[in-house]
Scaffold this motif. Structure first.
Motif, PDB file in Angstrom:
ATOM      1  N   PRO A   7      -3.465   1.968   3.011  1.00 48.17           N
ATOM      2  CA  PRO A   7      -2.143   1.332   3.043  1.00 48.17           C
ATOM      3  C   PRO A   7      -2.250   0.184   3.730  1.00 48.17           C
ATOM      4  O   PRO A   7      -1.526  -0.693   3.443  1.00 48.17           O
ATOM      5  N   LEU A  10      -3.459  -2.316   0.954  1.00 48.97           N
ATOM      6  CA  LEU A  10      -2.418  -2.455  -0.049  1.00 48.97           C
ATOM      7  C   LEU A  10      -1.388  -3.753   0.666  1.00 48.97           C
ATOM      8  O   LEU A  10      -0.918  -4.659  -0.278  1.00 48.97           O
ATOM      9  N   ALA A  11      -0.924  -3.378   1.923  1.00 47.37           N
ATOM     10  CA  ALA A  11      -0.166  -4.378   2.354  1.00 47.37           C
ATOM     11  C   ALA A  11      -0.657  -5.906   2.469  1.00 47.37           C
ATOM     12  O   ALA A  11       0.087  -6.709   2.248  1.00 47.37           O
ATOM     13  N   GLU A  12      -1.996  -5.963   3.030  1.00 49.08           N
ATOM     14  CA  GLU A  12      -2.628  -7.204   3.027  1.00 49.08           C
ATOM     15  C   GLU A  12      -2.879  -7.872   1.532  1.00 49.08           C
ATOM     16  O   GLU A  12      -2.984  -9.098   1.249  1.00 49.08           O
ATOM     17  N   HIS A  13      -2.927  -7.085   0.548  1.00 45.12           N
ATOM     18  CA  HIS A  13      -3.294  -7.681  -1.130  1.00 45.12           C
ATOM     19  C   HIS A  13      -2.091  -7.479  -1.930  1.00 45.12           C
ATOM     20  O   HIS A  13      -2.197  -7.357  -3.283  1.00 45.12           O
ATOM     21  N   ARG A  14      -0.977  -6.936  -1.428  1.00 47.75           N
ATOM     22  CA  ARG A  14       0.179  -6.666  -2.354  1.00 47.75           C
ATOM     23  C   ARG A  14       0.560  -7.451  -3.314  1.00 47.75           C
ATOM     24  O   ARG A  14       0.604  -7.239  -4.458  1.00 47.75           O
ATOM     25  N   ASP A  15       0.592  -8.817  -3.036  1.00 47.21           N
ATOM     26  CA  ASP A  15       0.680  -9.932  -4.139  1.00 47.21           C
ATOM     27  C   ASP A  15      -0.161 -10.028  -4.950  1.00 47.21           C
ATOM     28  O   ASP A  15      -0.149 -10.782  -6.264  1.00 47.21           O
ATOM     29  N   GLU A  16      -1.538  -9.412  -4.970  1.00 47.41           N
ATOM     30  CA  GLU A  16      -2.567  -9.465  -6.003  1.00 47.41           C
ATOM     31  C   GLU A  16      -2.838  -8.292  -6.852  1.00 47.41           C
ATOM     32  O   GLU A  16      -3.688  -8.470  -7.836  1.00 47.41           O
ATOM     33  N   LEU A  19       1.068  -2.211  -8.935  1.00 49.49           N
ATOM     34  CA  LEU A  19       1.163  -0.784  -8.716  1.00 49.49           C
ATOM     35  C   LEU A  19       1.702   0.011  -9.953  1.00 49.49           C
ATOM     36  O   LEU A  19       2.802  -0.381  -9.966  1.00 49.49           O
ATOM     37  N   LEU A  40       7.294   3.046  -4.375  1.00 49.57           N
ATOM     38  CA  LEU A  40       6.643   2.017  -3.514  1.00 49.57           C
ATOM     39  C   LEU A  40       7.249   0.757  -4.123  1.00 49.57           C
ATOM     40  O   LEU A  40       7.262   0.453  -5.061  1.00 49.57           O
ATOM     41  N   GLY A  42       7.810  -2.745  -5.538  1.00 49.79           N
ATOM     42  CA  GLY A  42       6.945  -3.357  -6.724  1.00 49.79           C
ATOM     43  C   GLY A  42       6.533  -2.659  -7.764  1.00 49.79           C
ATOM     44  O   GLY A  42       5.830  -3.176  -8.594  1.00 49.79           O
ATOM     45  N   ALA A  43       6.302  -1.531  -7.521  1.00 52.61           N
ATOM     46  CA  ALA A  43       5.748  -0.405  -8.595  1.00 52.61           C
ATOM     47  C   ALA A  43       6.309  -0.464  -9.781  1.00 52.61           C
ATOM     48  O   ALA A  43       7.372  -0.638  -9.675  1.00 52.61           O
TER      49      ALA A  43
END
Length: 85
Positions: A7, A10-16, A19, A40, A42-43
């Motif tokens: 998790p 994912l939080a650190e790379h969410r914009d990359e 999902l 989640l 943006g999924a």
């Protein structure tokens, strides 16, 4: 890269990443309706029966893999392409 992430990662790379929520229920629940009720952030929803499988035939099994063209078109509709993580 390991296919499983934490998790925190994912939080650190969410914009990359994109999902894909590919849930499926065998108890009659509608997967897309469940996705709409909570997923989640943006999924995108990917329908297992329509996007990740061809129509079942006895010789092909319940959820035979789709053709590459069918899979590519479904992923494109979900915002997933060759350069997407």
């Amino acid at each position: 890269m390991d296919p499983f992430v934490t998790p925190q990662w994912l939080a650190e790379h969410r914009d990359e990443v994109v999902l894909a929520d590919a849930r499926m229920y065998l108890d009659g629940r509608n997967a897309e309706a469940e996705y709409l009720q909570g997923h989640l952030p943006g999924a995108v929803f990917v329908d297992v029966g329509a996007d990740l499988a061809e129509h079942g035939r006895p010789e092909g099994g319940r959820h035979p893999l789709p053709t590459p063209e069918h899979f590519a078109a479904a992923m494109s509709r979900a915002g997933i392409g060759d350069s997407t993580t």
